[in-house]
Scaffold this active site. Structure first.
Site, PDB file in Angstrom:
ATOM      1  CG  ASN A  12      -1.876   1.126   1.300  1.00  0.00           C
ATOM      2  OD1 ASN A  12      -1.765   2.089   0.556  1.00  0.00           O
ATOM      3  ND2 ASN A  12      -2.830   1.039   2.198  1.00  0.00           N
ATOM      4  NE  ARG A  93      -5.900   2.277  -0.350  1.00  0.00           N
ATOM      5  CZ  ARG A  93      -5.731   3.445   0.241  1.00  0.00           C
ATOM      6  NH1 ARG A  93      -4.561   3.754   0.767  1.00  0.00           N
ATOM      7  NH2 ARG A  93      -6.722   4.315   0.313  1.00  0.00           N
ATOM      8  CG  HIS A 180     -11.736   5.241   2.699  1.00  0.00           C
ATOM      9  ND1 HIS A 180     -12.226   6.442   3.153  1.00  0.00           N
ATOM     10  CD2 HIS A 180     -10.399   5.268   2.962  1.00  0.00           C
ATOM     11  CE1 HIS A 180     -11.254   7.161   3.667  1.00  0.00           C
ATOM     12  NE2 HIS A 180     -10.132   6.476   3.561  1.00  0.00           N
ATOM     13  NE  ARG A 240      -6.424  12.794   2.346  1.00  0.00           N
ATOM     14  CZ  ARG A 240      -6.695  11.509   2.167  1.00  0.00           C
ATOM     15  NH1 ARG A 240      -7.934  11.120   1.908  1.00  0.00           N
ATOM     16  NH2 ARG A 240      -5.746  10.598   2.255  1.00  0.00           N
ATOM     17  CD  GLU A 379      -7.759   0.196   3.736  1.00  0.00           C
ATOM     18  OE1 GLU A 379      -8.352   1.012   3.016  1.00  0.00           O
ATOM     19  OE2 GLU A 379      -6.756   0.485   4.422  1.00  0.00           O
TER      20      GLU A 379
END
Length: 398
Positions: A12, A93, A180, A240, A379
């Site tokens: 990732n 990913r 996501h 963010r 994940e």
């Protein structure tokens, strides 16, 4: 079709970190190693490796470096490990995947496509492409798989993914993609394991971590999600901004701000960090909120925005059966969950505060009309499962 004592690697890659894990390729997919190179491009980068089998944690000292050098450091470390020659495939990913609906084996055409859209997400895609190409150059026969964060949201109806811009921009790819998705896929798998009927109901999934988003799911399909064209949209996040009036960009650029500086502002200097002026870490802010009004405001805005989305998505779903909290904040901040759910009695949400404080799986009361769950996401295991599946399929077709 899986060779004995073989392994797979998951990667990732982000703008300032590379997370990785090594799994045995038998049906259990037991994790052996996990690790991360953090603070890439910053002072005092960290390379931490954890042996899952022995619970040993080691830190390798590395110098200040850029992403390319960090990726090469990781590859050189992997090559020195006894298990490396037994790695049969790599799962990556990939944050942005346009309209790709499923994980895919990476070939030259897919890499070219990712290059074309790299400016869609300059904070993730260039790093992810760099990891793919590094392994491809040194190990061209090693099967690599792309697992797209956007795939989960390809079921979005046009009404949810269309921005109010001239049609030509939609045709060029300017629309809501959502992110996501690998996490959301895992959460839905966990719901199906527990109760297949519940998994077909009206569900809101809340992935609340450094990046944060919500998704509205009905009959197993995503109908809406808070992130948009890039992962910078939607909720206030750690650094963010989330959604802004578009004219904010115009105003700042009219006053001399470049596009690159604006991108850095909304992705790295805003959110909880920008509002508080203190920290992007929710636990830090919770510790300081009593004595710092800016920390308190950042937390209040975060919870308020999530409440608004839950209300809006309940309307879109025409009711709510299940609310799931996940991600670093969603899994580990009982106070945040409690504040988000406060005032939702009219929806039938009733929280058991004792269970909530324990981070229990079910934190709603017996009488709550909406089941509220805390499910730790994973994940990496989703990437591992999909990569193993495609490896086996490739073996069968050769």
């Amino acid at each position: 079709m899986v060779p004995e004592n073989s392994y797979l690697l998951t990667i990732n890659g982000g703008s300032s970190s590379i997370k990785f894990a090594v799994y045995g390729m038998d049906i259990k997919l037991d994790k052996m190693i996990s690790g991360e190179i953090k603070r890439i491009g910053l002072d005092n980068p960290e390379f931490i490796i954890t042996n899952i089998l022995t619970n040993e944690k080691n830190e390798i000292k590395i110098e200040g470096t850029n992403f390319k050098e960090a990726a090469e450091i990781l590859l050189e470390w992997l090559k020195e490990q006894e298990f490396f020659e037994a790695i049969k495939c790599i799962g990556h990913r990939i944050v942005h995947g346009l309209g790709h609906t499923h994980p895919e084996i990476i070939d030259d055409n897919l890499v070219k496509e990712l290059y074309k859209i790299s400016n869609y997400d300059p904070n993730h895609l260039p790093a992810e492409i760099a990891m793919i190409e590094l392994f491809k150059r040194q190990f061209p026969k090693l099967l690599q798989v792309a697992c797209f964060d956007t795939s989960f949201h390809t079921t979005l109806p046009k009404i949810a993914k269309t921005f109010a811009l001239p049609k030509k921009y939609y045709d060029e790819g300017v629309k809501r993609y959502g992110f996501h998705g690998i996490s959301y896929s895992y959460l839905m798998d966990e719901l199906r394991k527990n109760d297949k009927t519940e998994a077909k109901g009206r569900i809101i999934l809340a992935h609340l971590g450094n990046g944060a988003s919500l998704a509205a799911v009905k009959n197993g399909k995503c109908l809406d999600t808070s992130m948009g064209f890039t992962p910078a949209g939607g909720l206030v996040m750690s650094t963010r901004s989330g959604d802004l009036d578009p004219s904010v960009a115009w105003y700042l650029m009219q006053n001399g701000m470049s596009a690159e500086t604006f991108n850095a502002l909304i992705n790295q200097k805003s959110g909880l960090l920008g509002i508080s002026g203190l920290s992007s870490n929710m636990q830090d802010l919770l510790q300081k909120e009593k004595n710092n009004k800016d920390a308190a405001l950042a937390i209040e805005i975060f919870c308020y925005q999530i409440k608004k989305y839950i209300g809006a998505y309940t309307a879109a779903l025409e009711g709510l059966d299940t609310l799931v909290f996940s991600g670093g904040i969603g899994e580990n901040a009982p106070l945040i969950r409690s504040r988000i759910c406060k005032g939702f009695e009219y929806l039938g949400i009733e929280i058991d505060e004792e269970e909530n404080k324990k981070n229990a799986t079910i934190i709603s009361t017996i009488n709550s009309k909406v089941t509220v769950l805390v499910i730790p996401t994973d994940e990496e295991i989703m990437i591992a499962r999909d990569t193993r599946k495609l490896f086996i399929n490739a073996q069968l077709n050769t």
